[in-house]
Design a protein around this motif. Structure first.
Motif, PDB file in Angstrom:
ATOM      1  N   THR A 166     -36.753 -43.811  36.360  1.00 59.47           N
ATOM      2  CA  THR A 166     -36.435 -45.204  36.038  1.00 59.47           C
ATOM      3  C   THR A 166     -35.104 -45.580  36.672  1.00 59.47           C
ATOM      4  N   ILE A 167     -35.118 -46.658  37.432  1.00 59.32           N
ATOM      5  CA  ILE A 167     -33.902 -47.179  38.063  1.00 59.32           C
ATOM      6  C   ILE A 167     -33.463 -48.399  37.263  1.00 59.32           C
ATOM      7  N   GLU A 168     -32.243 -48.336  36.777  1.00 60.45           N
ATOM      8  CA  GLU A 168     -31.679 -49.399  35.948  1.00 60.45           C
ATOM      9  C   GLU A 168     -31.315 -50.609  36.815  1.00 60.45           C
ATOM     10  N   PRO A 169     -31.176 -51.788  36.217  1.00 58.65           N
ATOM     11  CA  PRO A 169     -30.896 -53.013  36.990  1.00 58.65           C
ATOM     12  C   PRO A 169     -29.643 -52.980  37.852  1.00 58.65           C
ATOM     13  N   GLU A 170     -28.557 -52.405  37.389  1.00 59.39           N
ATOM     14  CA  GLU A 170     -27.301 -52.427  38.145  1.00 59.39           C
ATOM     15  C   GLU A 170     -27.017 -51.101  38.855  1.00 59.39           C
ATOM     16  N   SER A 171     -28.044 -50.328  39.146  1.00 57.85           N
ATOM     17  CA  SER A 171     -27.845 -49.031  39.807  1.00 57.85           C
ATOM     18  C   SER A 171     -27.508 -49.226  41.279  1.00 57.85           C
ATOM     19  N   SER A 172     -26.501 -48.498  41.740  1.00 59.12           N
ATOM     20  CA  SER A 172     -26.132 -48.543  43.147  1.00 59.12           C
ATOM     21  C   SER A 172     -26.923 -47.467  43.896  1.00 59.12           C
ATOM     22  N   ALA A 173     -26.834 -47.488  45.206  1.00 59.07           N
ATOM     23  CA  ALA A 173     -27.514 -46.476  46.021  1.00 59.07           C
ATOM     24  C   ALA A 173     -26.975 -45.093  45.683  1.00 59.07           C
ATOM     25  N   TYR A 230     -28.611 -45.583  53.734  1.00 60.15           N
ATOM     26  CA  TYR A 230     -27.715 -46.428  54.519  1.00 60.15           C
ATOM     27  C   TYR A 230     -28.197 -46.585  55.959  1.00 60.15           C
ATOM     28  N   LEU A 231     -28.714 -45.522  56.564  1.00 56.36           N
ATOM     29  CA  LEU A 231     -29.201 -45.617  57.942  1.00 56.36           C
ATOM     30  C   LEU A 231     -30.436 -46.506  58.048  1.00 56.36           C
ATOM     31  N   GLY A 232     -31.305 -46.423  57.043  1.00 54.59           N
ATOM     32  CA  GLY A 232     -32.513 -47.244  57.040  1.00 54.59           C
ATOM     33  C   GLY A 232     -32.315 -48.608  56.417  1.00 54.59           C
ATOM     34  N   LYS A 233     -31.093 -48.903  56.006  1.00 57.82           N
ATOM     35  CA  LYS A 233     -30.732 -50.167  55.359  1.00 57.82           C
ATOM     36  C   LYS A 233     -31.547 -50.421  54.089  1.00 57.82           C
ATOM     37  N   TYR A 234     -31.853 -49.324  53.388  1.00 63.36           N
ATOM     38  CA  TYR A 234     -32.553 -49.432  52.104  1.00 63.36           C
ATOM     39  C   TYR A 234     -31.572 -49.634  50.952  1.00 63.36           C
ATOM     40  N   ASN A 235     -30.300 -49.322  51.169  1.00 62.53           N
ATOM     41  CA  ASN A 235     -29.319 -49.308  50.089  1.00 62.53           C
ATOM     42  C   ASN A 235     -29.191 -50.638  49.358  1.00 62.53           C
ATOM     43  N   SER A 236     -29.333 -51.747  50.033  1.00 64.88           N
ATOM     44  CA  SER A 236     -29.183 -53.044  49.385  1.00 64.88           C
ATOM     45  C   SER A 236     -30.516 -53.619  48.898  1.00 64.88           C
ATOM     46  N   ARG A 237     -31.608 -52.888  49.111  1.00 71.91           N
ATOM     47  CA  ARG A 237     -32.937 -53.397  48.745  1.00 71.91           C
ATOM     48  C   ARG A 237     -33.574 -52.637  47.593  1.00 71.91           C
ATOM     49  N   ILE A 238     -32.816 -51.761  46.939  1.00 70.62           N
ATOM     50  CA  ILE A 238     -33.351 -50.965  45.838  1.00 70.62           C
ATOM     51  C   ILE A 238     -33.690 -51.878  44.674  1.00 70.62           C
ATOM     52  N   GLN A 239     -34.895 -51.688  44.129  1.00 69.64           N
ATOM     53  CA  GLN A 239     -35.361 -52.528  43.027  1.00 69.64           C
ATOM     54  C   GLN A 239     -35.415 -51.720  41.739  1.00 69.64           C
ATOM     55  N   GLN A 240     -35.104 -52.397  40.651  1.00 68.16           N
ATOM     56  CA  GLN A 240     -35.186 -51.731  39.354  1.00 68.16           C
ATOM     57  C   GLN A 240     -36.643 -51.475  39.005  1.00 68.16           C
TER      58      GLN A 240
END
Length: 127
Positions: A59-66, A90-100
């Motif tokens: 489970t990924i919480e709403p405010e979880s960072s990469a 970071y290389l795949g630019k997924y870090n800012s697109r993580i969804q809860q």
């Protein structure tokens, strides 16, 4: 100072410099080996445990960072190391697109599959 003491100091100095050089070369060698292994694991996109089909609910919480997500995946044994998956994010630019949400992930998945899953990106096979 006698001739014997002088020769002894010269020999000890030579041995000490040689040992320091050996340790220095060994350190450089180990650094290159570690860098190669890290890079290979990062860019090869191979699963942590290829023969494993077990899945873990995460489970990924709403405010979880990469960083938080990478640490969680490492603690649960889904990835080989938190820094590897963090670099992949970071290389795949997924870090800012993580969804809860709650995801079924396992060590048999490649790091790219894991990143696509937690970002809600459809893979090419299912499109």
């Amino acid at each position: 100072m006698t001739g014997r003491e002088s020769k002894f100091k010269i020999i000890c100095g030579f041995i000490l410099r040689t040992m320091i050089n050996i340790i220095f070369v060994f350190g450089i060698y180990e650094g290159f080996v570690y860098s190669y292994v890290f890079s290979y694991k990062l860019f090869a996109d191979i699963p942590y445990k290829p023969a494993t089909s077990e899945m873990i609910s995460i489970t990924i919480e709403p405010e979880s960072s990469a960083t938080d997500v990478a640490k969680l995946l490492d603690e649960l044994g889904v990835v080989d190391g938190q820094y590897l998956v963090l670099a992949r994010m970071y290389l795949g630019k997924y870090n800012s697109r993580i969804q809860q949400g709650t995801y079924k992930l396992g060590p048999g998945m490649t790091p790219d599959e894991i990143c696509r899953c937690i970002c809600g990106i459809q893979s090419e096979e299912s499109s």
